[in-house]
Design an enzyme around this catalytic site. Structure first.
Site, mmCIF file in Angstrom:
data_model
loop_
_atom_site.group_PDB
_atom_site.id
_atom_site.type_symbol
_atom_site.label_atom_id
_atom_site.label_comp_id
_atom_site.label_asym_id
_atom_site.label_seq_id
_atom_site.Cartn_x
_atom_site.Cartn_y
_atom_site.Cartn_z
ATOM 1 N N HIS A 125 -22.911 -39.348 96.840
ATOM 2 C CA HIS A 125 -22.664 -39.225 95.388
ATOM 3 C C HIS A 125 -22.217 -40.541 94.770
ATOM 4 O O HIS A 125 -21.664 -40.545 93.669
ATOM 5 C CB HIS A 125 -21.637 -38.111 95.119
ATOM 6 C CG HIS A 125 -22.132 -36.752 95.498
ATOM 7 N ND1 HIS A 125 -21.313 -35.657 95.589
ATOM 8 C CD2 HIS A 125 -23.365 -36.313 95.841
ATOM 9 C CE1 HIS A 125 -22.026 -34.593 95.947
ATOM 10 N NE2 HIS A 125 -23.274 -34.972 96.120
ATOM 11 N N VAL A 163 -16.430 -40.251 96.263
ATOM 12 C CA VAL A 163 -16.773 -41.530 95.613
ATOM 13 C C VAL A 163 -15.563 -42.465 95.607
ATOM 14 O O VAL A 163 -15.544 -43.459 94.898
ATOM 15 C CB VAL A 163 -17.269 -41.269 94.163
ATOM 16 C CG1 VAL A 163 -18.559 -40.454 94.175
ATOM 17 C CG2 VAL A 163 -16.207 -40.565 93.316
ATOM 18 N N ASP A 164 -14.562 -42.131 96.456
ATOM 19 C CA ASP A 164 -13.266 -42.824 96.368
ATOM 20 C C ASP A 164 -13.140 -44.049 97.273
ATOM 21 O O ASP A 164 -12.083 -44.691 97.276
ATOM 22 C CB ASP A 164 -12.131 -41.822 96.670
ATOM 23 C CG ASP A 164 -12.264 -41.178 98.065
ATOM 24 O OD1 ASP A 164 -11.806 -40.037 98.222
ATOM 25 O OD2 ASP A 164 -12.837 -41.819 98.978
ATOM 26 N N THR A 188 -14.787 -29.718 102.528
ATOM 27 C CA THR A 188 -15.721 -29.448 101.435
ATOM 28 C C THR A 188 -15.901 -27.947 101.265
ATOM 29 O O THR A 188 -15.982 -27.188 102.237
ATOM 30 C CB THR A 188 -17.097 -30.110 101.662
ATOM 31 O OG1 THR A 188 -17.951 -29.822 100.549
ATOM 32 C CG2 THR A 188 -17.758 -29.642 102.949
ATOM 33 N N ASN A 204 -11.075 -27.295 107.484
ATOM 34 C CA ASN A 204 -10.708 -27.013 106.100
ATOM 35 C C ASN A 204 -9.423 -26.189 106.105
ATOM 36 O O ASN A 204 -9.079 -25.575 107.107
ATOM 37 C CB ASN A 204 -11.859 -26.213 105.440
ATOM 38 C CG ASN A 204 -11.817 -26.278 103.935
ATOM 39 O OD1 ASN A 204 -10.755 -26.108 103.331
ATOM 40 N ND2 ASN A 204 -12.960 -26.518 103.323
ATOM 41 N N VAL A 205 -8.743 -26.210 104.935
ATOM 42 C CA VAL A 205 -7.509 -25.400 104.871
ATOM 43 C C VAL A 205 -7.829 -23.959 104.496
ATOM 44 O O VAL A 205 -6.972 -23.085 104.521
ATOM 45 C CB VAL A 205 -6.502 -26.008 103.866
ATOM 46 C CG1 VAL A 205 -5.982 -27.340 104.384
ATOM 47 C CG2 VAL A 205 -7.133 -26.168 102.481
ATOM 48 N N CYS A 228 -22.515 -54.083 78.614
ATOM 49 C CA CYS A 228 -23.114 -55.090 79.485
ATOM 50 C C CYS A 228 -23.105 -56.472 78.807
ATOM 51 O O CYS A 228 -23.443 -56.592 77.629
ATOM 52 C CB CYS A 228 -24.560 -54.660 79.774
ATOM 53 S SG CYS A 228 -25.533 -55.851 80.682
HETATM 54 N N1 APR Z 1 -7.818 -30.757 104.552
HETATM 55 C C1 APR Z 1 -9.042 -30.174 104.634
HETATM 56 N N2 APR Z 1 -9.639 -29.542 103.594
HETATM 57 C C2 APR Z 1 -8.956 -29.507 102.426
HETATM 58 C C3 APR Z 1 -7.677 -30.085 102.256
HETATM 59 C C4 APR Z 1 -7.109 -30.729 103.385
HETATM 60 N N3 APR Z 1 -5.908 -31.299 103.345
HETATM 61 N N4 APR Z 1 -7.272 -29.864 100.976
HETATM 62 C C5 APR Z 1 -8.256 -29.186 100.362
HETATM 63 N N5 APR Z 1 -9.257 -28.951 101.230
HETATM 64 C C6 APR Z 1 -10.546 -28.278 100.995
HETATM 65 C C7 APR Z 1 -10.493 -27.128 100.013
HETATM 66 O O1 APR Z 1 -10.136 -25.925 100.695
HETATM 67 C C8 APR Z 1 -11.957 -27.092 99.541
HETATM 68 O O2 APR Z 1 -12.747 -26.290 100.406
HETATM 69 O O3 APR Z 1 -11.383 -29.225 100.393
HETATM 70 C C9 APR Z 1 -12.397 -28.549 99.657
HETATM 71 C C10 APR Z 1 -12.540 -29.244 98.309
HETATM 72 O O4 APR Z 1 -13.598 -28.607 97.651
HETATM 73 P P1 APR Z 1 -14.091 -29.197 96.244
HETATM 74 O O5 APR Z 1 -12.893 -29.497 95.409
HETATM 75 O O6 APR Z 1 -15.162 -28.274 95.742
HETATM 76 O O7 APR Z 1 -14.741 -30.611 96.620
HETATM 77 P P2 APR Z 1 -16.142 -30.888 97.278
HETATM 78 O O8 APR Z 1 -16.571 -29.770 98.175
HETATM 79 O O9 APR Z 1 -16.063 -32.243 97.847
HETATM 80 O O10 APR Z 1 -17.117 -30.931 95.978
HETATM 81 C C11 APR Z 1 -18.450 -31.360 96.223
HETATM 82 O O11 APR Z 1 -18.878 -31.320 93.860
HETATM 83 O O12 APR Z 1 -18.021 -31.778 91.794
HETATM 84 C C12 APR Z 1 -18.929 -32.205 92.732
HETATM 85 O O13 APR Z 1 -19.686 -34.387 93.105
HETATM 86 C C13 APR Z 1 -18.553 -33.574 93.196
HETATM 87 O O14 APR Z 1 -18.609 -34.455 95.443
HETATM 88 C C14 APR Z 1 -18.178 -33.349 94.666
HETATM 89 C C15 APR Z 1 -18.952 -32.103 95.031
#
Ligand code: APR
Length: 250
Positions: free
Chosen positions: A119, A103-104, A191, A216-217, A150
């Protein structure tokens, strides 16, 4: 030795249709905290405390203040090379769609245009009662620790984000699922793939025969379903992938 295969480079270079799902991880290198990493947002608060309508109605000042803080963080940072690489990929591929859980607003600021904000977007706010869009001035009361309301109906102002238990924006998931089902290549970037329905998109692509790649990392909840898992920070992997695709097509 790049962390991705020649197959991926060739598939992307020849792809007519590419769909992408991003999560908080793609913004991590911009300095935006993720949700579930050790330093993530949910480590300080639980979603139940903040990101839902009940918490908002119970304590509007806390929730409005938390989103004002997150807006300030986001306005303070820049898109990183991972965002930039996806904006470039959109320009290279005939049919491209980026579905983001974030949402950034950083994808849009990086130049991506074909975005589905699954989202919502925390840079937008509206009245919880009459839906009137709120301006930055309307939100000023938050800075003084007061409720932002509002100017038309005095309803509480809320961020334009999807809270736990709320529906996604009309048609968003349908459009994203259609793009996933038609994709030649599907990228799932940054994600943990634990929040549905968004996390189902890579699986829809795989079922339809796409080459599905996770960047992903660490391995996500659906890594075992991927055609390829590329381990590395998206801010480094995605630009390297675009360089390889450009070199392949030259
Ligand atoms: N490059 C790639 N992946 C990364 C990096 C990076 N530099 N740093 C972290 N990650 C990965 C982590 O390993 C993890 O798998 O990003 C992922 C972040 O996961 P979450 O924090 O769970 O975020 P997200 O998957 O976007 O959450 C989904 O959950 O809370 C709700 O609405 C919120 O949109 C969000 C949704």
């Amino acid at each position: 030795m790049p962390p991705f295969s020649e197959t991926l480079v060739e598939r992307l270079a020849c792809a007519e249709r590419v769909a992408v799902l991003t999560g908080a991880g793609i913004s991590a290198e911009s300095g935006v905290p993720t949700f579930r990493d050790p330093d993530g947002l949910w480590q300080q608060f639980r979603p139940e405390e903040l990101a839902n309508i009940d918490a908002f109605l119970r304590n509007p000042v806390l929730v409005q203040g938390w989103y004002a803080h997150r807006r300030a963080v986001v306005e303070d940072v820049q898109p990183n090379p991972g965002h930039d690489a996806l904006a470039e990929l959109e320009r290279l591929v005939p049919h491209f769609l980026l579905a983001t859980q974030n949402v950034d607003d950083l994808h849009r600021r990086a130049g991506s245009e074909r975005i589905i904000e699954l989202h919502g977007n925390l840079t937008r706010s509206y009245c919880a009662d009459c839906d009137r869009p709120a301006s930055r001035d309307d939100l000023a009361a938050i800075d003084n620790g007061a409720e932002a309301r509002c100017r038309s109906c005095a309803g509480l102002l809320r961020p334009d984000v999807v809270w736990f238990g709320e529906m996604l924006p009309d048609g968003a998931m349908e459009r994203a699922a259609e793009a996933a089902a038609q994709a030649d290549v599907f990228l799932s970037v940054g994600t943990r793939a634990v929040v549905y329905p968004a996390a189902g998109l890579p699986l829809i692509a795989r079922e339809a025969g796409a080459y599905v790649v996770e960047v992903n990392v660490e391995r996500s909840a659906i890594a075992s379903e991927m055609s390829e898992v590329v381990l590395g920070p998206s801010g480094e992997v995605l630009p390297a992938l675009l360089d390889a695709v450009r070199a392949f097509t030259e």
